[in-house]
Scaffold this active site. Structure first.
Site, PDB file in Angstrom:
ATOM      1  N   HIS A 195       0.857  -1.357  -0.044  1.00 10.24           N
ATOM      2  CA  HIS A 195      -0.241  -0.002   0.062  1.00 10.24           C
ATOM      3  C   HIS A 195       1.043   1.252  -0.035  1.00 10.24           C
ATOM      4  O   HIS A 195       1.834   1.528   0.876  1.00 10.24           O
ATOM      5  CB  HIS A 195      -0.893  -0.149   1.153  1.00 10.24           C
ATOM      6  CG  HIS A 195      -2.107  -1.333   1.051  1.00 10.24           C
ATOM      7  ND1 HIS A 195      -3.202  -1.063   2.223  1.00 10.24           N
ATOM      8  CD2 HIS A 195      -2.218  -2.055   0.333  1.00 10.24           C
ATOM      9  CE1 HIS A 195      -3.855  -2.119   1.825  1.00 10.24           C
ATOM     10  NE2 HIS A 195      -3.225  -2.798   0.709  1.00 10.24           N
TER      11      HIS A 195
ATOM     12  N   TYR B  21      -9.568   4.389   7.501  1.00  7.78           N
ATOM     13  CA  TYR B  21      -9.804   4.433   8.818  1.00  7.78           C
ATOM     14  C   TYR B  21     -10.718   5.714   8.720  1.00  7.78           C
ATOM     15  O   TYR B  21     -10.731   6.867   8.395  1.00  7.78           O
ATOM     16  CB  TYR B  21      -8.229   5.046   9.604  1.00  7.78           C
ATOM     17  CG  TYR B  21      -7.330   4.046   9.523  1.00  7.78           C
ATOM     18  CD1 TYR B  21      -7.104   3.292  10.731  1.00  7.78           C
ATOM     19  CD2 TYR B  21      -6.389   3.921   8.349  1.00  7.78           C
ATOM     20  CE1 TYR B  21      -6.047   2.677  10.879  1.00  7.78           C
ATOM     21  CE2 TYR B  21      -5.467   2.939   8.576  1.00  7.78           C
ATOM     22  CZ  TYR B  21      -5.075   2.268   9.744  1.00  7.78           C
ATOM     23  OH  TYR B  21      -4.200   1.499   9.736  1.00  7.78           O
TER      24      TYR B  21
ATOM     25  N   PRO C 206      -3.970  -1.027  18.307  1.00  4.70           N
ATOM     26  CA  PRO C 206      -3.931  -1.500  16.907  1.00  4.70           C
ATOM     27  C   PRO C 206      -4.019  -0.280  16.028  1.00  4.70           C
ATOM     28  O   PRO C 206      -3.688  -0.265  14.776  1.00  4.70           O
ATOM     29  CB  PRO C 206      -4.670  -2.651  16.705  1.00  4.70           C
ATOM     30  CG  PRO C 206      -5.769  -2.230  17.471  1.00  4.70           C
ATOM     31  CD  PRO C 206      -5.268  -1.797  18.871  1.00  4.70           C
TER      32      PRO C 206
ATOM     33  N   LYS D 135       1.386  -0.297  15.131  1.00  2.00           N
ATOM     34  CA  LYS D 135       2.921  -0.191  15.538  1.00  2.00           C
ATOM     35  C   LYS D 135       3.139  -1.308  16.217  1.00  2.00           C
ATOM     36  O   LYS D 135       4.503  -1.741  16.689  1.00  2.00           O
ATOM     37  CB  LYS D 135       2.879   0.935  16.373  1.00  2.00           C
ATOM     38  CG  LYS D 135       3.115   2.135  15.699  1.00  2.00           C
ATOM     39  CD  LYS D 135       4.235   2.484  14.668  1.00  2.00           C
ATOM     40  CE  LYS D 135       4.169   3.363  13.511  1.00  2.00           C
ATOM     41  NZ  LYS D 135       3.645   2.745  12.530  1.00  2.00           N
TER      42      LYS D 135
ATOM     43  N   TYR E 198       3.683   6.590  10.222  1.00  4.82           N
ATOM     44  CA  TYR E 198       2.783   5.488   9.756  1.00  4.82           C
ATOM     45  C   TYR E 198       3.741   4.280   9.014  1.00  4.82           C
ATOM     46  O   TYR E 198       3.898   3.054   9.423  1.00  4.82           O
ATOM     47  CB  TYR E 198       1.925   5.740   8.798  1.00  4.82           C
ATOM     48  CG  TYR E 198       0.519   4.537   8.759  1.00  4.82           C
ATOM     49  CD1 TYR E 198      -0.375   4.231   9.559  1.00  4.82           C
ATOM     50  CD2 TYR E 198       0.714   3.659   7.526  1.00  4.82           C
ATOM     51  CE1 TYR E 198      -1.336   3.594   9.500  1.00  4.82           C
ATOM     52  CE2 TYR E 198      -0.134   2.675   7.455  1.00  4.82           C
ATOM     53  CZ  TYR E 198      -0.973   2.630   8.477  1.00  4.82           C
ATOM     54  OH  TYR E 198      -2.111   1.396   8.014  1.00  4.82           O
TER      55      TYR E 198
END
Length: 393
Positions: free
Chosen positions: A72, A202, A294, A298, A386
């Site tokens: 991604h 998200y 979550p 990480k 991220y």
């Protein structure tokens, strides 16, 4: 029995550490309370940071990941029925993440460790850690036949999760534990369904958080915020799909593609850190020392970063007879851990609905999302956290 490094726990931290030590010519033995089938069958999601994918590939551990993982270059954020694509690859100078479940990583690592002649004792019980304040620490346990066994070693690593004996071997008076328990959990499902969106979504919409992820072109992984005290019986399939539609619907006609739910469960969310991460000749790694919600993806990456730092320190100790990196292990890891905790807390706070929040706080969370639309600096900061940076010494 004797080895150089005794590792308690066959999770990401313990396995990566054993592999890296093997490459440095250092012997290690792993003790694990679960069976191999239980380790490999514990379903966990996995988002691998850019540096971790590169390391696995360089170590010869990434062949199946490269074939089956999902690469991604960005993520999608959603609120108020609108979506924002963050091009992480463009924002970070070419870095991206790979979606490859943690249990698949463990399957690959276990197979490779055994193929290299490594020793993993599965199904042990009563593991105890002894004499870590001396230069002759050792481990005891009972094997599958109930016989007591002993492993003498130079160093002990507690990579055995929150409930293992590793952290407890540090005297309570010498450790400080920090914890935040969130007033919400995640209901996660696996469903036989076609892909609905090309990257992770998200969302903070409707009754709260939702995450749309993928396992394969035919199997999708999805989560919704829920009460952690809920029984799974309160969430029949119809209710789950209704909530997912409400939290992911948009004004442009997009439709969530549904299918048969074949696995579901509820997990609580919390943040946890233990300081220090070392005591005498005992070193903690992974969930034994720190846990993150979550939302920031990480947990696995922080665990492997611990293993990288510790493997470098042990290699220097055996190669150069220098303990400088070992002495600095806890401080080195905790700098990264607390940054990971901050990012995970920030993502969790911004994307969830907390009944304890005031209307002012809820608007602040939405403003944080909107800032990512208008500020390249804010978007870059999120993207860099991220995709992750390599562990530092």
């Amino acid at each position: 029995m004797r080895t150089q490094v005794g590792i308690v726990g066959c999770g990401p931290a313990g396995l990566f550490l054993a592999h890296r030590l093997h490459r440095a010519g250092i012997e290690a033995v792993i003790l694990e309370s679960r069976s191999r089938a239980e380790v490999e069958g514990t379903i966990r999601a996995g988002v691998l940071e850019h540096w971790l994918v590169e390391m696995m590939t360089e170590m010869g551990l990434g062949a199946r990941m490269l074939r089956e993982g999902h690469f991604h270059t960005g993520i999608t954020l959603q609120w108020n029925r609108q979506r924002l694509h963050l091009d992480m690859e463009e924002l970070t100078g070419g870095r991206k993440v790979t979606v490859y479940p943690q249990h698949e990583v463990l399957r690959d690592l276990i197979a490779a460790r055994l193929a290299d002649g490594g020793t993993i004792h599965f199904g042990v019980s009563g593991t105890a850690i002894h004499d870590v304040e001396t230069d002759r620490p050792f481990l005891t346990w009972h094997d599958g036949e109930g016989l007591e066994r002993r492993l003498d070693c130079d160093y002990v690593v507690g990579a055995d999760g929150f409930h293992g004996p590793g952290r407890q071997a540090i005297p309570a008076a010498r450790r400080t534990e920090y914890q935040k328990v969130y007033p919400f959990g995640w209901l996660g499902i696996l469903a036989h369904a076609p892909l609905s969106w090309p990257e992770l979504i998200y969302a903070n919409q409707g009754e709260g958080f939702a995450l749309l992820s993928t396992r394969s072109p035919e199997v999708q992984r999805m989560y919704i915020q829920c009460d952690p005290a809920d029984g799974i019986a309160r969430w029949p399939d119809a209710r789950i799909w209704a909530e997912l539609r409400a939290r992911l619907e948009t004004d442009d006609g997009w439709v969530l593609r549904e299918g048969e739910i074949f696995q579901k469960g509820i997990i609580p969310l919390r943040s946890f850190v233990c300081e220090p991460m070392q005591h005498g000749r005992l070193f903690l790694a992974g969930d034994a020392a720190h846990i993150v919600p979550p939302t920031g993806a990480k947990g696995l990456n922080l665990a492997v970063a611990d293993a990288v730092v510790l493997s470098r320190a042990l290699a220097e100790r055996y190669r150069d007879n220098s303990a400088a990196r070992l002495d600095a292990y806890s401080d080195t890891c905790l700098r990264r851990v607390w940054k990971g905790e901050r990012f995970s807390w920030a993502m969790t706070t911004m994307l969830h609905r907390n009944a304890q929040d005031s209307p002012f706080e809820r608007r602040i969370h939405l403003a944080g999302l909107d800032l990512l639309r208008s500020s390249r600096a804010a978007a870059t900061a999120l993207a860099e956290s991220y995709v992750g940076l390599p562990p530092e010494d």
